[in-house]
Design an enzyme around this catalytic site. Structure first.
Site, PDB file in Angstrom:
ATOM      1  CB  CYS A  31      -0.968  -0.001   1.181  1.00 35.18           C
ATOM      2  SG  CYS A  31      -0.177   0.001   2.819  1.00 35.18           S
ATOM      3  CG  HIS A  63      -6.494   0.329  -1.208  1.00 34.53           C
ATOM      4  ND1 HIS A  63      -6.463  -0.635  -0.246  1.00 34.53           N
ATOM      5  CD2 HIS A  63      -7.688   0.166  -1.844  1.00 34.53           C
ATOM      6  CE1 HIS A  63      -7.582  -1.340  -0.273  1.00 34.53           C
ATOM      7  NE2 HIS A  63      -8.347  -0.869  -1.244  1.00 34.53           N
ATOM      8  CG  HIS A 110      -4.188  -0.310   4.068  1.00 33.27           C
ATOM      9  ND1 HIS A 110      -3.434  -1.136   3.257  1.00 33.27           N
ATOM     10  CD2 HIS A 110      -5.225   0.113   3.311  1.00 33.27           C
ATOM     11  CE1 HIS A 110      -4.006  -1.215   2.064  1.00 33.27           C
ATOM     12  NE2 HIS A 110      -5.095  -0.459   2.058  1.00 33.27           N
TER      13      HIS A 110
END
Length: 163
Positions: A61, A131, A115
């Protein structure tokens, strides 16, 4: 004396026009940089996820976010936990396309950022982001999905007026 007043008024009006055009250009430039960034990111849809990945061979990510922003002259660290300290904090109701959105990792009870994604679109009742996810690689998701809603941490703006 009247000529001086008229000249002063004309010059003042001219200056305001130039200022307004410059301000409009800056706003357009800002919007277009975010649009270009997201258009570039979209070209990577479906690329696979790779832990620690930073290239088209596979992204994690933060590697994906870092890679996309680097193409537009921005330097970000390769860790979502470190990326959250960059830019300026933005309330969710002020979020815009191009902002970074941060989440906790797999453990929703943790306080640790794990994340990151880039906001693509903000609507009345949704936030769409792109993402690189462990399942599915580079893809779109929505904040209102249970998984992401429970892990939401915050939003940061990297592209702002001074850029």
């Amino acid at each position: 004396m009247i000529k001086k007043i008229i000249l002063l008024l004309v010059l003042s009006s001219f200056g305001q026009t130039i200022f307004a055009q410059t301000a409009k250009k800056d706003t357009t430039q800002k919007a277009s940089m975010s649009a270009e960034l997201l258009s570039f990111a979209k070209k990577h849809l479906s690329l696979r996820y790779r832990s620690g990945g930073t290239s088209k061979k596979g992204f994690d990510c933060s590697g994906f976010v870092r890679y996309c922003f680097s193409q537009f002259g921005f330097t970000l660290p390769h860790s979502s936990a470190a990326q959250i300290s960059h830019g300026i904090e933005v309330d969710i109701d002020q979020a815009k396309a191009g902002d970074l959105i941060f989440f906790k990792g797999h453990n929703s009870g943790s306080q640790r950022v794990g994340h990151v994604g880039m906001i693509v679109e903000v609507g009345t009742n949704y936030v769409k982001f792109i993402h690189s996810a462990w399942k599915g690689g580079v893809r779109y998701d929505f904040l209102n999905a249970d998984y992401y809603r429970k892990r939401y941490v915050g939003i940061r703006r990297i592209i702002h007026e001074s850029n």
